[in-house]
Write a protein that holds these residues in place. Structure first.
Motif, PDB file in Angstrom:
ATOM      1  N   PRO A  23       0.840  -1.203   0.000  1.00 13.86           N
ATOM      2  CA  PRO A  23       0.000   0.000   0.000  1.00 13.86           C
ATOM      3  C   PRO A  23       0.873   1.250   0.000  1.00 13.86           C
ATOM      4  O   PRO A  23       1.820   1.336   0.781  1.00 13.86           O
ATOM      5  CB  PRO A  23      -0.782  -0.129   1.306  1.00 13.86           C
ATOM      6  CG  PRO A  23      -0.734  -1.563   1.672  1.00 13.86           C
ATOM      7  CD  PRO A  23       0.568  -2.077   1.156  1.00 13.86           C
ATOM      8  N   TRP A  24       0.551   2.185  -0.854  1.00 14.93           N
ATOM      9  CA  TRP A  24       1.293   3.452  -0.906  1.00 14.93           C
ATOM     10  C   TRP A  24       0.418   4.531  -0.293  1.00 14.93           C
ATOM     11  O   TRP A  24      -0.693   4.774  -0.760  1.00 14.93           O
ATOM     12  CB  TRP A  24       1.661   3.779  -2.352  1.00 14.93           C
ATOM     13  CG  TRP A  24       2.759   2.888  -2.889  1.00 14.93           C
ATOM     14  CD1 TRP A  24       3.411   1.889  -2.220  1.00 14.93           C
ATOM     15  CD2 TRP A  24       3.316   2.924  -4.206  1.00 14.93           C
ATOM     16  NE1 TRP A  24       4.351   1.305  -3.035  1.00 14.93           N
ATOM     17  CE2 TRP A  24       4.321   1.915  -4.261  1.00 14.93           C
ATOM     18  CE3 TRP A  24       3.085   3.699  -5.344  1.00 14.93           C
ATOM     19  CZ2 TRP A  24       5.069   1.669  -5.407  1.00 14.93           C
ATOM     20  CZ3 TRP A  24       3.841   3.459  -6.487  1.00 14.93           C
ATOM     21  CH2 TRP A  24       4.828   2.454  -6.525  1.00 14.93           C
ATOM     22  N   ILE A  25       0.967   5.188   0.706  1.00 13.10           N
ATOM     23  CA  ILE A  25       0.083   6.005   1.534  1.00 13.10           C
ATOM     24  C   ILE A  25       0.389   7.495   1.468  1.00 13.10           C
ATOM     25  O   ILE A  25       1.390   7.928   0.893  1.00 13.10           O
ATOM     26  CB  ILE A  25       0.104   5.548   3.015  1.00 13.10           C
ATOM     27  CG1 ILE A  25       1.381   5.996   3.729  1.00 13.10           C
ATOM     28  CG2 ILE A  25      -0.069   4.048   3.137  1.00 13.10           C
ATOM     29  CD1 ILE A  25       1.283   5.876   5.249  1.00 13.10           C
ATOM     30  N   ASN A  26      -0.508   8.233   2.078  1.00 15.53           N
ATOM     31  CA  ASN A  26      -0.346   9.673   2.246  1.00 15.53           C
ATOM     32  C   ASN A  26      -0.807  10.026   3.660  1.00 15.53           C
ATOM     33  O   ASN A  26      -1.487   9.237   4.320  1.00 15.53           O
ATOM     34  CB  ASN A  26      -1.184  10.422   1.204  1.00 15.53           C
ATOM     35  CG  ASN A  26      -0.812  11.891   1.101  1.00 15.53           C
ATOM     36  OD1 ASN A  26       0.224  12.327   1.618  1.00 15.53           O
ATOM     37  ND2 ASN A  26      -1.659  12.667   0.430  1.00 15.53           N
ATOM     38  N   TYR A  27      -0.404  11.212   4.110  1.00 14.86           N
ATOM     39  CA  TYR A  27      -0.845  11.716   5.410  1.00 14.86           C
ATOM     40  C   TYR A  27      -1.751  12.912   5.196  1.00 14.86           C
ATOM     41  O   TYR A  27      -1.425  13.812   4.423  1.00 14.86           O
ATOM     42  CB  TYR A  27       0.354  12.145   6.260  1.00 14.86           C
ATOM     43  CG  TYR A  27       1.129  10.976   6.820  1.00 14.86           C
ATOM     44  CD1 TYR A  27       0.849  10.481   8.088  1.00 14.86           C
ATOM     45  CD2 TYR A  27       2.118  10.356   6.074  1.00 14.86           C
ATOM     46  CE1 TYR A  27       1.553   9.407   8.610  1.00 14.86           C
ATOM     47  CE2 TYR A  27       2.819   9.270   6.577  1.00 14.86           C
ATOM     48  CZ  TYR A  27       2.532   8.807   7.853  1.00 14.86           C
ATOM     49  OH  TYR A  27       3.222   7.734   8.359  1.00 14.86           O
ATOM     50  N   LEU A  28      -2.870  12.901   5.895  1.00 15.14           N
ATOM     51  CA  LEU A  28      -3.755  14.057   5.900  1.00 15.14           C
ATOM     52  C   LEU A  28      -3.672  14.697   7.283  1.00 15.14           C
ATOM     53  O   LEU A  28      -3.612  14.005   8.290  1.00 15.14           O
ATOM     54  CB  LEU A  28      -5.205  13.627   5.635  1.00 15.14           C
ATOM     55  CG  LEU A  28      -5.444  12.636   4.495  1.00 15.14           C
ATOM     56  CD1 LEU A  28      -6.932  12.325   4.361  1.00 15.14           C
ATOM     57  CD2 LEU A  28      -4.896  13.161   3.179  1.00 15.14           C
ATOM     58  N   PRO A 122      -9.163  19.566   6.708  1.00 13.96           N
ATOM     59  CA  PRO A 122      -9.046  21.005   6.452  1.00 13.96           C
ATOM     60  C   PRO A 122      -8.219  21.692   7.543  1.00 13.96           C
ATOM     61  O   PRO A 122      -8.201  21.250   8.687  1.00 13.96           O
ATOM     62  CB  PRO A 122     -10.497  21.499   6.487  1.00 13.96           C
ATOM     63  CG  PRO A 122     -11.342  20.286   6.392  1.00 13.96           C
ATOM     64  CD  PRO A 122     -10.546  19.162   6.974  1.00 13.96           C
ATOM     65  N   LEU A 123      -7.580  22.758   7.184  1.00  6.46           N
ATOM     66  CA  LEU A 123      -6.859  23.569   8.171  1.00  6.46           C
ATOM     67  C   LEU A 123      -7.820  24.015   9.254  1.00  6.46           C
ATOM     68  O   LEU A 123      -8.945  24.432   8.971  1.00  6.46           O
ATOM     69  CB  LEU A 123      -6.242  24.794   7.480  1.00  6.46           C
ATOM     70  CG  LEU A 123      -5.150  24.479   6.450  1.00  6.46           C
ATOM     71  CD1 LEU A 123      -4.808  25.719   5.642  1.00  6.46           C
ATOM     72  CD2 LEU A 123      -3.897  23.936   7.141  1.00  6.46           C
ATOM     73  N   GLY A 124      -7.395  23.895  10.483  1.00  2.00           N
ATOM     74  CA  GLY A 124      -8.207  24.388  11.589  1.00  2.00           C
ATOM     75  C   GLY A 124      -9.327  23.468  12.025  1.00  2.00           C
ATOM     76  O   GLY A 124     -10.068  23.798  12.949  1.00  2.00           O
ATOM     77  N   VAL A 305     -16.001  22.064   0.592  1.00  2.00           N
ATOM     78  CA  VAL A 305     -14.823  21.187   0.584  1.00  2.00           C
ATOM     79  C   VAL A 305     -13.806  21.691  -0.433  1.00  2.00           C
ATOM     80  O   VAL A 305     -12.599  21.728  -0.162  1.00  2.00           O
ATOM     81  CB  VAL A 305     -15.216  19.727   0.278  1.00  2.00           C
ATOM     82  CG1 VAL A 305     -13.981  18.835   0.296  1.00  2.00           C
ATOM     83  CG2 VAL A 305     -16.256  19.238   1.277  1.00  2.00           C
ATOM     84  N   ASP A 306     -14.287  22.097  -1.600  1.00  2.00           N
ATOM     85  CA  ASP A 306     -13.367  22.648  -2.607  1.00  2.00           C
ATOM     86  C   ASP A 306     -12.588  23.827  -2.030  1.00  2.00           C
ATOM     87  O   ASP A 306     -11.385  23.964  -2.262  1.00  2.00           O
ATOM     88  CB  ASP A 306     -14.158  23.124  -3.838  1.00  2.00           C
ATOM     89  CG  ASP A 306     -14.807  21.955  -4.579  1.00  2.00           C
ATOM     90  OD1 ASP A 306     -14.388  20.799  -4.354  1.00  2.00           O
ATOM     91  OD2 ASP A 306     -15.732  22.206  -5.374  1.00  2.00           O
ATOM     92  N   ALA A 307     -13.275  24.666  -1.275  1.00  2.00           N
ATOM     93  CA  ALA A 307     -12.607  25.831  -0.690  1.00  2.00           C
ATOM     94  C   ALA A 307     -11.539  25.393   0.308  1.00  2.00           C
ATOM     95  O   ALA A 307     -10.456  25.982   0.381  1.00  2.00           O
ATOM     96  CB  ALA A 307     -13.642  26.727   0.000  1.00  2.00           C
ATOM     97  N   ALA A 308     -11.846  24.341   1.053  1.00  3.03           N
ATOM     98  CA  ALA A 308     -10.863  23.840   2.019  1.00  3.03           C
ATOM     99  C   ALA A 308      -9.642  23.275   1.297  1.00  3.03           C
ATOM    100  O   ALA A 308      -8.503  23.427   1.758  1.00  3.03           O
ATOM    101  CB  ALA A 308     -11.503  22.776   2.909  1.00  3.03           C
ATOM    102  N   VAL A 309      -9.867  22.625   0.163  1.00  3.52           N
ATOM    103  CA  VAL A 309      -8.743  22.086  -0.611  1.00  3.52           C
ATOM    104  C   VAL A 309      -7.889  23.243  -1.130  1.00  3.52           C
ATOM    105  O   VAL A 309      -6.644  23.211  -1.052  1.00  3.52           O
ATOM    106  CB  VAL A 309      -9.257  21.225  -1.788  1.00  3.52           C
ATOM    107  CG1 VAL A 309      -8.099  20.836  -2.708  1.00  3.52           C
ATOM    108  CG2 VAL A 309      -9.979  19.988  -1.269  1.00  3.52           C
ATOM    109  N   THR A 310      -8.531  24.269  -1.623  1.00  3.46           N
ATOM    110  CA  THR A 310      -7.794  25.431  -2.142  1.00  3.46           C
ATOM    111  C   THR A 310      -6.962  26.075  -1.036  1.00  3.46           C
ATOM    112  O   THR A 310      -5.778  26.382  -1.233  1.00  3.46           O
ATOM    113  CB  THR A 310      -8.792  26.467  -2.711  1.00  3.46           C
ATOM    114  OG1 THR A 310      -9.541  25.820  -3.734  1.00  3.46           O
ATOM    115  CG2 THR A 310      -8.067  27.671  -3.268  1.00  3.46           C
TER     116      THR A 310
END
Lengths: 827, 827
Positions: A23-28, A122-124, A305-310
């Protein structure tokens, strides 16, 4: 063989098949809420502490390897599948997983239905979001059911997997079929009835057609997760967990015209309530959900959600702006500009706690680990580096020694991994020097810092560094080299342990006293960071400390060159009885990598910087580097020592417990390869340095992903060595000091742009492969645009022109914040 | 609904479908090597210590529930299936699992091939055997491949599931394609290269056509175990594990004519080598296999396994011969003669360590647990009971208190579960009295036994019992009732804890001092076992101790009847502040089961033994038993207290952390039901006693197996109470003090045959349901054939005739060893 490709403009790695070797992973997440996420949507989430506040359950070393995650089952007219491929494993017409900086997107398509999920924290926020976009790519209308699913962990991840006698009776949930923001939510509230003030909310932003919270109902007895009963039935059972295993799942009915798309937002959040707002009713039976409602309200639309990604992408653009390179080598650029810095931030957040190789249950923050990680993130988040330094120094003892690790939640030292690792004290000096070079914040040396967190014991941080130096100088062995204590940087080199009990920990068992085991590694470390200490002391005007340390550094240098030298390379150590380790006189373990790299990096034995010259070949540095390449070098990096030990050496401990070629017993332990690479730049051997860099750096290994096995975008701790059956295979990706040291290596020594106390040094050394490149460096608020014209001629160093004017030396004085400085370097 | 049936003549439970609500297991082994085995072949094996010497890997709380075991994959012309149904789950034409006493047989048939596997751990061996018989039930010849499979655990079960950073680099095996006895073998030797002197051998008694030892190769990346690649391919890959995950598998090719059968023997063994015989070669690279070869040689034929099964069955026939009943109630007979005694032996072997609810990693031997378990096995293995008593007493402290548990390997006390449980001391008195009654071995009271295992601190065991009595009498509260300390028998009643930290252990967190929390349970326990102590002291001629204890017992009795009494039942306790717990004045937790049972069992408040009389109804015992039935009784047994707590009670601790109806918060905690049942026999209410017995006894619950969920042949710790969502559902089967207490109840009080110091008491009390029955009891070497003619009339007690002569009272004097005594009892 590759399983994907880099998308540098998007700063993403794109995995194009579910069938990676591992498995190739990422961190959120980067603040309080974190998730691990594989390309198949496996992994888990936690709040602050991966052991004590685990939201979702994950089973390590399972069959198959990666089951346990946030899954979305689709039942499209009886055809059940998962866009992440796992767990259903139905063939997909299209699959793509994109791991970006703090977010990932997984897309699966089958039978004319395309499902794209973007995951982020998301941040915060203390929540993982998933925005799912369903698109009907067929010519006919579609009507189907989707079942998002998570399995809750009962908070303490260790207890969760051991205390079944209790745990199988305590699971509790609440279900809210309609939330104030018009969706549905499941509240995991196990133990909330008693002492916990926190719960998990699993919500969907549309009204669910049904729900399930009982695992046995959702999955069905004896079913594999991929065979889960509710998705197969296409209908939620509205089960309410009571005891046993709580899960969260909704039935979301979707209808799509041909070509139509719809978004659904899924939220997994962590909520704490103050005592007085714990309950919604007088009988204390219903959880107060106000905070969860607000969270669900904030992310009630795909646009939110799009805004949080941006916002997250902008955050990363800012973070990464302080160092970037533009060259003809796209692999180099992507490692320097994106992935190596990203991995450094992940090690900052995670230390060694939670990866797909670390369960998040055993280890706290390492004194040594964190001091080194800091070298890789100090330019990204200097204010948090300052805080980290104070935390680390606060766990030092008054004699200069230290706990080997401390708990991030309490910031108190603990003994889980013991203490008495005699290299620990000097790492603090290295970390503080790096911080001051980056920031110019000399005031940190006056910061009051306690010993062992004892209130009232505070002294200025500089006094801690004095204690570090003291500790080395009061713990010298018969050859004038530092005593090793429990171990040095190599935790597995246990020269005083003599363990004969199966399974006994080498890190905590009682040491045998009375021996004279010495470490050349600590000696070299003392030379390197002792010089930094001298500079710090001089700057404070403490000439007595400066002189004492400078004398000691000189004496240590001589000790290394005499009693620390085997004739063609540096010895590794003296054992308990005073016999050398790492000598040509032995059949196994003749030469070890650590002192060769660290001593030469510190300048010991460097008598020439032209590797084509006879002086170079005759110098200790030249001899040692030649021997390293001859005996330790492989196509996959340099092994830790050679030949590996074939039997257990009771006087050396854990290092000899590994099968030959693995881990510290002849494995390519990537963390120490950079030391040799830096040493090569110090000794002028830039071409060899750049070559060694590429052998372990993941982007350069992408083409052999079938051999390397792990993620081609981040470093692994270990690659199996030449004596291993599976030479070239990597293990333990992500959480390794390799990240920081390689960023230091490539940014400061190969590309050669490094902050010093008084200015920015520009001193590239990487051979002829890159005739031209540009580095942009923001330091102390000023921006340096550095253009390098590089002949790659051995022995050649850069001549600098600053804003059009040539300068002496290779140090560009720091410019005022806000200004831009143009530097031209020619060599 | 049933999922099988009892086969009493074979002493087996026969499970006729794989689809039981939960895996139904059996235990193999009774000496040093143990296996857990579900009806689907799931489970694992260990040598002596379930944590430190785990041979095979098992994953608790997995999806599906029960994957991890010794499986046999069959590839019959491309049709892949497993006779145990799991893990492949292909439909079977026939399935049957028979759990016997220390062995099990699992049979699956599909497509004209019948595969019958018998599993056992032979007496005197450290190995699990599996004899597989393949039978061609079709009309055509068959040629197929079978793949036996196990997954090795890396010895320490806890480390195995947490330390991946190390463990994924250390796996090692050796493969021997042809063993001296003509089969094939795989040696799991992880860490043998260093400090371990033991390995596992996985062997087959025929030459294998191939093998696999690498899990990823055998299973295939991302496959579920049921999809394993090698069986699907029908061909072994001859993989050799290196690092990662070692497994054992062979390819066995079988050809069968129509109707033909063939046997294959599979061995999983544990072998230790002395230091000087550790290696077969000078370079110390090859494991010395002599002991494994001898093991494989001993079981090289199906006949040798048959002989081992026969020996095991004889062993059990002997063990079970000391108590048996013949009656018209087959459920009663099978519980008394077979399953309850079998479960007692399993609790003797396992204490609370390893079941499908206990991971085998957390708990050692409990001081209290083992003292009570002893009541159930002392008649089976008196010499081992003696040893156990000495072990337990050796962990007592000089003040009479005790470690709450100790480690079976070291026999040293440990603090994992804390100490200061004030009921612990008196359990020792109960255990010793039971042992002496069974054996007449008064000498044990003079056995020198240390305190806290400290050499030189030995005193006669009797002095330990004095300390136990002392401990109670020096820890009395304001009402003259015993202070509860950390908790009493109810570990979850934590009256001094006041924990507000989430996840904090109630067993080990620091107690608040200065309170006056008292326990009526310990008071009742003191009355019961205090009387035993008086008898022991009198027998030794220690009249001073006897008198002191008798006086104290009388005072405690009075304290219970005054300050321990709520008007209609006994109070449960006084809390930290001196307020009563278990009183009608409260809304929740009005009445608790423990003191009602234990006090009346000790004779407190028993003023009549005719439940139809007004005196009975007016007596404390009569009132309390009436209230118990009214308020605690359910169809599934008696709940622990009522009403359950709906909110957390910080002054009561863990008991209130469970959701209502589960575990100690209003669950049917089966362990304490027998106390009430015995109390009813003491108070002459035999009919009610027998009724209560049947409600929790598994054989009587077989018909509601879909509700009960767990094995219908052994007791569970808990059945969800009337306030639980899933009332009637059992949890935590096998390892519970319920086994011992129910055997005491049914054998000694309902059937009424119990050893006393001076003779065998015959005093049945079970109402009118069984007009006639016969008990055969071997005690102190003599055999007692006891025929009971039972009117069941309330208030009636037995009149006895011994060898034709009537006797006074109900105690048959012990006869010389070797003789047979015929007793006729009429009531």
């Amino acid at each position: 063989m590759r399983y994907g490709h880099f998308d540098d403009s998007a700063r993403e790695y794109v995995i194009t098949t579910p069938h990676t070797p591992y498995p190739w992973i990422n961190y959120l997440g980067s603040e309080q809420f974190f998730s691990l996420l594989s390309h198949q949507a496996g992994g888990y989430s936690f709040y602050r502490d991966a052991k004590l506040r685990r939201l979702t359950r994950y089973r390590y070393n399972n069959i198959p390897t990666d089951v346990g995650g946030r899954y979305l089952f689709v039942n499209d007219g009886g055809d059940v599948w998962t866009p992440s491929w796992l767990p259903v494993k139905a063939d997909l017409d299209h699959f793509e997983a994109r791991h970006g900086l703090g977010y990932s997107t997984i897309t699966g398509e089958r039978g004319g239905l395309r499902v794209e999920s973007t995951f982020l924290v998301p941040l915060g926020e203390t929540a993982e979001l998933q925005k799912v976009t369903f698109t009907n790519t067929s010519d006919a209308p579609k009507s189907f059911q989707a079942f998002p699913y998570v399995e809750f962990c009962l908070w303490n991840a260790e207890d969760d997997q051991t205390n079944y006698q209790r745990n199988l009776s305590i699971g509790e949930v609440e279900v809210e079929e309609t939330t104030p923001s018009g969706g549905s939510a499941i509240y995991h509230r196990t133990e909330y009835r008693e002492r916990r003030d926190h719960y998990a909310v699993f919500g969907v932003n549309v009204p669910a057609a049904g729900f399930d919270t009982d695992r046995d109902t959702f999955v069905g007895a004896y079913n594999y997760l991929g065979e889960a009963a509710v998705p197969r039935a296409g209908k939620a059972a509205n089960s309410v967990a009571s005891g046993w295993y709580p899960v969260g799942s909704f039935q979301v009915d979707v209808e799509l015209a041909p070509g139509e798309s719809k978004d659904v937002v899924i939220v997994l959040g962590y909520v704490e309530n103050p005592d007085e707002e714990k309950w919604a009713d007088d009988a204390h039976q219903v959880v107060d959900k106000q905070r969860a409602h607000a969270l669900l309200e904030r992310f009630a639309t795909g646009a939110s959600v799009d805004a949080a990604v941006t916002a997250l992408k902008e955050h990363w653009t800012n973070l990464l702006s302080s160092y970037s390179v533009r060259s003809s080598d796209e692999k180099l650029d992507r490692m320097v500009n994106i992935w190596n810095q990203y991995q450094c931030m992940v090690t900052f957040n995670m230390s060694r706690s939670a990866s797909f190789f670390e369960t998040g249950m055993g280890r706290g923050m390492g004194f040594r680990d964190s001091s080194q990680d800091l070298l890789g993130f100090v330019h990204l988040v200097p204010e948090r580096a300052r805080e980290r330094i104070v935390d680390i120094a606060s766990t030092q003892f008054p004699d200069g020694s230290a706990y080997h690790q401390y708990q991030p939640l309490t910031k108190r030292g603990n003994h889980n991994l013991g203490s008495g690792f005699n290299d620990d004290p000097m790492w603090l000096v290295g970390g503080v020097a790096a911080y001051i070079k980056e920031t110019g914040d000399w005031g940190i040396l006056d910061e009051p810092v306690p010993f062992d967190n004892a209130e009232g014991s505070e002294v200025p941080l500089f006094e801690h560094l004095v204690k570090s130096v003291d500790h080395v100088l009061t713990h010298l062995g018969p050859h004038g080299l530092p005593l090793i204590g429990r171990a040095d940087w190599n935790d597995c080199l246990n020269l005083n342990c003599f363990s004969t009990t199966p399974g006994e920990s080498f890190q905590t068992t009682g040491n045998k006293t009375g021996g004279v085991a010495e470490s050349t590694f600590i000696a070299a470390q003392f030379v390197l960071y002792g010089k930094e200490f001298v500079a710090l002391a001089r700057h404070r005007g403490d000439e007595a400390q400066a002189t004492r340390a400078a004398d000691a550094v000189e004496a240590m240098t001589q000790a290394l060159l005499t009693d620390g030298w085997d004739g063609r390379w540096f010895l590794r150590a003296y054992d308990y009885y005073g016999n050398p380790i790492g000598t040509d006189a032995h059949d196994e373990g003749k030469i070890w990598i650590e002192p060769q790299g660290f001593a030469i990096m510190a300048g010991v034995g460097v008598e020439s910087t032209d590797p084509t010259s006879p002086q170079w070949a005759a110098s200790p540095a030249g001899k040692a580097l030649t021997a390293v390449e001859e005996m330790l070098g492989t196509d996959h990096g340099m092994v830790l020592q050679y030949p590996a030990y074939t039997t257990y050496q009771v006087h050396m401990g854990e290092v000899s417990t590994y099968p030959p070629g693995y881990k510290e017993n002849g494995g390519i332990f990537c963390h120490n390869n950079p030391w040799v690479i830096i040493a090569e730049t110090v000794a002028g051997a830039g071409a060899s340095a750049f070559d060694h860099y590429k052998r372990i750096t993941p982007a350069y290994r992408e083409d052999i992903s079938d051999v390397h096995k792990l993620e081609p975008y981040v470093y692994a701790q270990m690659i199996a060595g030449k004596e291993a059956v599976r030479h070239g295979e990597a293990k333990n990706s992500w959480l390794t000091g390799t990240a920081a040291w390689n960023f230091v290596t490539v940014s400061q020594y190969l590309l050669g742009v490094r902050p010093d106390f008084d200015g920015l040094v520009v001193d590239p050394q990487l051979g002829p492969d890159l005739p031209e490149f540009t580095v942009t460096r923001v330091a102390r608020g000023a921006t340096y645009e550095i253009t390098v014209t590089n002949s790659g001629t051995p022995g050649r160093r850069a001549s600098l022109t600053v804003d059009g004017a040539p300068i002496e030396g290779r140090t560009v004085p720091y410019a005022p914040a806000g200004t831009t400085v143009r530097v031209a370097a020619v060599l």
